[in-house]
Design an enzyme around this catalytic site. Structure first.
Site, PDB file in Angstrom:
ATOM      1  N   CYS A   1       1.986  -1.219  -1.375  1.00 38.28           N
ATOM      2  CA  CYS A   1       2.612  -2.134  -2.357  1.00 38.28           C
ATOM      3  C   CYS A   1       3.997  -1.692  -2.793  1.00 38.28           C
ATOM      4  O   CYS A   1       4.803  -2.506  -3.213  1.00 38.28           O
ATOM      5  CB  CYS A   1       1.841  -2.201  -3.666  1.00 38.28           C
TER       6      CYS A   1
ATOM      7  N   HIS B   1      -6.066  -7.832  -2.946  1.00 37.80           N
ATOM      8  CA  HIS B   1      -5.390  -8.298  -1.732  1.00 37.80           C
ATOM      9  C   HIS B   1      -6.152  -7.875  -0.471  1.00 37.80           C
ATOM     10  O   HIS B   1      -6.934  -6.919  -0.501  1.00 37.80           O
ATOM     11  CB  HIS B   1      -3.997  -7.662  -1.635  1.00 37.80           C
TER      12      HIS B   1
HETATM   13  C1  CIR Z   1      -0.606  -7.269  -9.619  1.00 34.38           C
HETATM   14  O1  CIR Z   1      -1.682  -7.576 -10.112  1.00 34.38           O
HETATM   15  O2  CIR Z   1       0.141  -8.099  -9.117  1.00 34.38           O
HETATM   16  C2  CIR Z   1      -0.169  -5.817  -9.661  1.00 34.38           C
HETATM   17  N1  CIR Z   1      -0.674  -5.215 -10.849  1.00 34.38           N
HETATM   18  C3  CIR Z   1      -0.660  -5.058  -8.456  1.00 34.38           C
HETATM   19  C4  CIR Z   1      -0.022  -5.514  -7.193  1.00 34.38           C
HETATM   20  C5  CIR Z   1      -0.360  -4.639  -6.047  1.00 34.38           C
HETATM   21  N2  CIR Z   1       0.319  -5.052  -4.875  1.00 34.38           N
HETATM   22  C6  CIR Z   1      -0.142  -4.887  -3.633  1.00 34.38           C
HETATM   23  O3  CIR Z   1      -1.251  -4.424  -3.431  1.00 34.38           O
HETATM   24  N3  CIR Z   1       0.607  -5.308  -2.634  1.00 34.38           N
END
Ligand code: CIR
Length: 292
Positions: A281, A184
């Site tokens: 996150c 991201h």
């Molecule tokens: C994903 O791949 O969606 C999750 N394992 C990690 C998401 C992390 N989210 C974020 O950085 N906002």
């Protein structure tokens, strides 16, 4: 008491988080360089420490875990909130789409005005269906940067621009950076305060800063050696950071925060980092005057 730090830092009235599910070892992973097995008990312990520190910054409501969704602890991806308005996203990865409804209910309960990217009436003149992870949205004082990534598309940018008229919305096409090394936008750049952003060292981050036009827009960008250390939670004059085992990153962040009058704390979220998760996150920060 109003200090320099509180003037530089956004005030939030609440945060929403979610307990880490027992299925966490099945969470998606693509970019992490740590491929050692995930220890769910350690991840839960690290998440509990994160919540404890977050609660020192802002009142935090923690929703119950949903074991059906291994990535559901990453609540940031399900919402973009500015002021009293929240946009429920259509997460970019299909396995995560079922996470959003309980967040939507919680935000409505807390008295937010809630719009939904999945609402066909709001997107009928769009070329395609909006798709968005909140991790791609960086809200600084004056701008809402929308990283267009493998998870977030141009229709999501269009939607956010239409809703959040009070802030300038800027698209950041991450696919222009060959081999962008992160999931991201906010895995590569986050904000410490209204004027200060933090990004890693290295050529990909150089290209990102140029793409975002940050010099011209008047931001100071602090560079740290460890990419894990560039994702900060910043609220109410306090900062939560992860040094990722890099003392130079820790020193740079501590020094910068102290110069600007912020109180900074560190937390270890190494198990969460194994599935491409960082600190922002795991919470959604809200500005509205919420009903508890
Ligand atoms: C994903 O791949 O969606 C999750 N394992 C990690 C998401 C992390 N989210 C974020 O950085 N906002």
């Amino acid at each position: 008491k109003i200090t320099n730090a509180t003037l530089l830092s956004r005030s939030y009235s609440a945060a929403i988080a979610r307990d880490l599910p027992s299925s966490f070892a099945d969470a998606l992973t693509k970019y992490s360089t740590d491929d050692s097995p995930i220890n769910v008990a350690v991840a839960q312990e690290q998440h509990a420490q994160y919540l404890e520190k977050l609660r020192d910054m802002v009142p935090t409501y923690c929703l119950p875990a949903i074991d059906e969704y291994p990535d559901s602890v990453f609540v940031e991806d399900t919402v973009v909130a500015v002021g009293k308005t929240a946009v429920i996203t259509n997460p970019g990865h299909p396995s995560r789409r079922g996470e959003v409804d309980t967040i939507k209910e919680a935000l409505q309960r807390y008295g937010m005005e809630v719009l939904d990217m999945r609402d066909k009436d709001l997107t009928e003149d769009y070329m395609g269906v909006p798709m968005c992870d909140g991790g791609d949205i960086l809200h600084t004082s004056r701008h809402l940067f929308v990283g267009m990534s493998e998870r977030t598309n141009i229709e999501a940018y269009q939607f956010l621009k239409q809703v959040f008229k009070m802030v300038e919305t800027i698209p950041v096409p991450l696919d222009k950076i060959p081999d962008f090394p992160a999931l991201h936008l906010k895995s590569m750049i986050s904000h410490m305060d209204f004027f200060t952003l933090v990004a890693p060292e290295g050529p990909e981050a150089d290209q990102l800063l140029e793409l975002m036009n940050l010099n011209v827009l008047g931001y100071d960008v602090v560079r740290v050696p460890n990419p894990l250390a560039c994702n900060l939670v910043s609220a109410n004059g306090r900062i939560l950071a992860q040094d990722g085992g890099c003392s130079r990153s820790r020193d740079i962040l501590t020094h910068t925060a102290e110069l600007r009058g912020h109180k900074i704390e560190f937390v270890d979220c190494s198990e969460i980092a194994k599935v491409d998760g960082a600190l922002t996150c795991c919470s959604v920060l809200l500005m509205g005057n919420l009903l508890a």
